[in-house]
Design a protein around this motif. Structure first.
Motif, PDB file in Angstrom:
ATOM      1  N   ALA A  43      43.979  47.323  34.798  1.00  0.00           N
ATOM      2  CA  ALA A  43      44.293  47.772  36.187  1.00  0.00           C
ATOM      3  C   ALA A  43      45.251  46.771  37.118  1.00  0.00           C
ATOM      4  O   ALA A  43      46.087  47.382  37.558  1.00  0.00           O
ATOM      5  N   PRO A  44      45.289  45.452  36.451  1.00  0.00           N
ATOM      6  CA  PRO A  44      46.198  44.912  37.459  1.00  0.00           C
ATOM      7  C   PRO A  44      47.733  45.168  37.156  1.00  0.00           C
ATOM      8  O   PRO A  44      48.415  45.274  38.205  1.00  0.00           O
ATOM      9  N   ASN A  45      48.065  45.531  36.017  1.00  0.00           N
ATOM     10  CA  ASN A  45      49.513  45.947  35.822  1.00  0.00           C
ATOM     11  C   ASN A  45      49.800  47.335  36.490  1.00  0.00           C
ATOM     12  O   ASN A  45      50.798  47.332  37.058  1.00  0.00           O
ATOM     13  N   LYS A  46      48.818  48.097  36.347  1.00  0.00           N
ATOM     14  CA  LYS A  46      48.904  49.489  36.837  1.00  0.00           C
ATOM     15  C   LYS A  46      49.050  49.455  38.527  1.00  0.00           C
ATOM     16  O   LYS A  46      49.855  49.892  39.190  1.00  0.00           O
ATOM     17  N   VAL A  47      48.319  48.729  39.222  1.00  0.00           N
ATOM     18  CA  VAL A  47      48.142  48.618  40.656  1.00  0.00           C
ATOM     19  C   VAL A  47      49.374  47.585  41.178  1.00  0.00           C
ATOM     20  O   VAL A  47      49.860  48.475  42.054  1.00  0.00           O
ATOM     21  N   LYS A  51      48.488  38.447  36.536  1.00  0.00           N
ATOM     22  CA  LYS A  51      47.306  38.134  35.838  1.00  0.00           C
ATOM     23  C   LYS A  51      45.867  38.666  36.605  1.00  0.00           C
ATOM     24  O   LYS A  51      46.272  38.576  38.099  1.00  0.00           O
ATOM     25  N   GLY A  52      45.057  39.244  36.283  1.00  0.00           N
ATOM     26  CA  GLY A  52      44.016  39.779  37.008  1.00  0.00           C
ATOM     27  C   GLY A  52      42.756  38.665  36.987  1.00  0.00           C
ATOM     28  O   GLY A  52      42.362  37.878  36.054  1.00  0.00           O
ATOM     29  N   CYS A  53      42.304  38.543  38.397  1.00  0.00           N
ATOM     30  CA  CYS A  53      41.196  37.578  38.468  1.00  0.00           C
ATOM     31  C   CYS A  53      40.065  38.515  38.820  1.00  0.00           C
ATOM     32  O   CYS A  53      39.816  39.116  39.801  1.00  0.00           O
ATOM     33  N   THR A  54      39.011  38.149  37.813  1.00  0.00           N
ATOM     34  CA  THR A  54      37.733  38.771  37.912  1.00  0.00           C
ATOM     35  C   THR A  54      36.567  37.828  38.052  1.00  0.00           C
ATOM     36  O   THR A  54      35.303  38.112  37.971  1.00  0.00           O
ATOM     37  N   LEU A  55      36.850  36.565  37.711  1.00  0.00           N
ATOM     38  CA  LEU A  55      35.798  35.441  37.834  1.00  0.00           C
ATOM     39  C   LEU A  55      35.652  34.906  39.439  1.00  0.00           C
ATOM     40  O   LEU A  55      36.715  34.225  39.928  1.00  0.00           O
ATOM     41  N   GLU A  56      34.489  34.583  40.059  1.00  0.00           N
ATOM     42  CA  GLU A  56      34.546  34.295  41.529  1.00  0.00           C
ATOM     43  C   GLU A  56      33.340  33.043  41.097  1.00  0.00           C
ATOM     44  O   GLU A  56      32.115  33.350  40.531  1.00  0.00           O
ATOM     45  N   LYS A  57      33.504  32.162  41.847  1.00  0.00           N
ATOM     46  CA  LYS A  57      32.374  31.021  42.204  1.00  0.00           C
ATOM     47  C   LYS A  57      32.636  30.496  43.509  1.00  0.00           C
ATOM     48  O   LYS A  57      33.727  30.074  43.911  1.00  0.00           O
ATOM     49  N   GLY A  58      31.571  30.627  44.369  1.00  0.00           N
ATOM     50  CA  GLY A  58      31.620  30.164  45.560  1.00  0.00           C
ATOM     51  C   GLY A  58      32.707  30.802  46.584  1.00  0.00           C
ATOM     52  O   GLY A  58      33.247  30.279  47.475  1.00  0.00           O
ATOM     53  N   VAL A  61      46.263  39.167  40.649  1.00  0.00           N
ATOM     54  CA  VAL A  61      45.639  40.505  41.273  1.00  0.00           C
ATOM     55  C   VAL A  61      44.108  40.217  41.354  1.00  0.00           C
ATOM     56  O   VAL A  61      43.367  40.110  40.350  1.00  0.00           O
ATOM     57  N   ILE A  62      43.596  40.169  42.693  1.00  0.00           N
ATOM     58  CA  ILE A  62      42.215  39.645  42.912  1.00  0.00           C
ATOM     59  C   ILE A  62      41.232  40.957  42.965  1.00  0.00           C
ATOM     60  O   ILE A  62      41.075  41.711  43.963  1.00  0.00           O
ATOM     61  N   GLN A  63      40.730  41.235  41.567  1.00  0.00           N
ATOM     62  CA  GLN A  63      39.834  42.564  41.666  1.00  0.00           C
ATOM     63  C   GLN A  63      38.408  42.487  42.189  1.00  0.00           C
ATOM     64  O   GLN A  63      37.592  43.069  41.764  1.00  0.00           O
ATOM     65  N   MET A  64      38.544  41.796  43.373  1.00  0.00           N
ATOM     66  CA  MET A  64      37.145  41.973  44.132  1.00  0.00           C
ATOM     67  C   MET A  64      37.451  41.637  45.779  1.00  0.00           C
ATOM     68  O   MET A  64      38.584  41.066  45.875  1.00  0.00           O
ATOM     69  N   GLU A  65      36.561  41.922  46.419  1.00  0.00           N
ATOM     70  CA  GLU A  65      36.811  41.628  47.931  1.00  0.00           C
ATOM     71  C   GLU A  65      36.167  40.473  48.262  1.00  0.00           C
ATOM     72  O   GLU A  65      35.196  40.116  47.658  1.00  0.00           O
ATOM     73  N   GLY A  66      36.818  39.777  49.328  1.00  0.00           N
ATOM     74  CA  GLY A  66      35.899  38.399  49.725  1.00  0.00           C
ATOM     75  C   GLY A  66      36.580  37.261  49.013  1.00  0.00           C
ATOM     76  O   GLY A  66      36.030  35.988  49.530  1.00  0.00           O
ATOM     77  N   VAL A  67      37.615  37.245  48.365  1.00  0.00           N
ATOM     78  CA  VAL A  67      38.285  36.166  47.739  1.00  0.00           C
ATOM     79  C   VAL A  67      39.966  36.214  47.976  1.00  0.00           C
ATOM     80  O   VAL A  67      40.356  37.186  48.168  1.00  0.00           O
ATOM     81  N   LEU A 106      51.510  34.520  44.193  1.00  0.00           N
ATOM     82  CA  LEU A 106      51.002  35.564  44.918  1.00  0.00           C
ATOM     83  C   LEU A 106      49.592  35.616  44.773  1.00  0.00           C
ATOM     84  O   LEU A 106      49.414  35.844  43.596  1.00  0.00           O
ATOM     85  N   PHE A 107      48.858  35.948  45.812  1.00  0.00           N
ATOM     86  CA  PHE A 107      47.430  36.222  45.738  1.00  0.00           C
ATOM     87  C   PHE A 107      47.398  37.574  46.328  1.00  0.00           C
ATOM     88  O   PHE A 107      47.347  37.743  47.549  1.00  0.00           O
ATOM     89  N   LEU A 108      47.096  38.665  45.360  1.00  0.00           N
ATOM     90  CA  LEU A 108      47.145  40.027  45.768  1.00  0.00           C
ATOM     91  C   LEU A 108      45.646  40.558  45.995  1.00  0.00           C
ATOM     92  O   LEU A 108      44.920  41.024  45.088  1.00  0.00           O
ATOM     93  N   LYS A 109      45.319  40.461  47.064  1.00  0.00           N
ATOM     94  CA  LYS A 109      43.948  41.189  47.520  1.00  0.00           C
ATOM     95  C   LYS A 109      43.873  42.638  47.326  1.00  0.00           C
ATOM     96  O   LYS A 109      44.812  43.153  47.874  1.00  0.00           O
ATOM     97  N   CYS A 110      42.798  42.783  46.857  1.00  0.00           N
ATOM     98  CA  CYS A 110      42.704  44.335  46.671  1.00  0.00           C
ATOM     99  C   CYS A 110      41.580  44.900  47.237  1.00  0.00           C
ATOM    100  O   CYS A 110      40.508  44.340  47.809  1.00  0.00           O
ATOM    101  N   LYS A 111      41.492  46.274  47.414  1.00  0.00           N
ATOM    102  CA  LYS A 111      40.284  47.035  48.048  1.00  0.00           C
ATOM    103  C   LYS A 111      39.701  47.602  46.737  1.00  0.00           C
ATOM    104  O   LYS A 111      40.315  48.239  45.866  1.00  0.00           O
ATOM    105  N   VAL A 112      38.321  47.186  46.445  1.00  0.00           N
ATOM    106  CA  VAL A 112      37.564  47.666  45.275  1.00  0.00           C
ATOM    107  C   VAL A 112      36.608  48.706  45.531  1.00  0.00           C
ATOM    108  O   VAL A 112      35.820  48.529  46.318  1.00  0.00           O
TER     109      VAL A 112
END
Length: 183
Positions: A49-53, A93-100, A135-141, A169-175
């Motif tokens: 998904a990251p490269n596609k979006v 780079k796709g980011c799927t890991l969230e902590k706090g 590409v931040i693959q979650m909301e709230g980050v 770049l931090f690319l926030k997404c709508k998931v």
């Protein structure tokens, strides 16, 4: 980016980053694209998904030329772009890991990612405008930090790249269950 024919299942476990066990009426012939994290929300974990979006997002920017999978040095950088006489390189780079409430990358060691950061550092010296896009693959980050517990060298390479002039770049997404798009 929109998915077709999505179904909901119950996540059982993920023995590694390439396999997930999910209960969907006893069937297994599916690709896992998103998971719901309790007390957080939906996370898109589709590694394609990251490269596609980003490709879709770049079409809406004012570049005059965009080429995916561009060879530079000994690496294949995700995107090469032009705007007038300026040349750009963009690694995704796709980011799927969230902590706090903070995103972390990588979630597994990535020698390839380290190599690309050093290649981007060299490209800056040759006059390219270089970017690393998370590409931040979650909301709230809204930011991503290097996950040095998993791969310290990535953090070293990221700091080196930033000091060399690579912009992050931090690319926030709508998931959603059936889509992912950069905001």
């Amino acid at each position: 980016m929109k998915y077709n024919e999505t179904v909901v299942g119950e996540f059982i476990n993920r023995p590694n980053r390439f396999i997930a066990h999910v209960n969907i009426n006893g069937k297994t012939g599916y690709d896992l694209i998103a998971v719901y994290k309790e007390n957080f929300g939906l996370i898109n974990i589709d590694s394609q998904a990251p490269n596609k979006v980003v490709g879709e997002w770049l079409e809406k920017q004012d570049y005059t030329f965009v080429k995916p999978e561009y060879t530079f040095g000994k690496s294949r950088i995700d995107f090469y772009m032009e705007k007038g006489d300026e040349q750009f390189l963009l690694e995704v780079k796709g980011c799927t890991l969230e902590k706090g409430g903070v995103g972390y990358f990588p979630d597994a060691p990535t020698e390839r990612g380290v190599k690309h950061l050093y290649e981007l550092s060299e490209a800056v010296k040759k006059g390219y405008n270089c970017f690393l896009a998370f590409v931040i693959q979650m909301e709230g980050v809204s930011e991503v930090l290097p996950n040095e517990e998993i791969h310290k060298e990535f953090g070293v390479a990221l700091r080196h790249a930033v000091n060399a002039g690579v912009k992050v770049l931090f690319l926030k997404c709508k998931v959603e269950e059936d889509s992912l798009r950069i905001l």
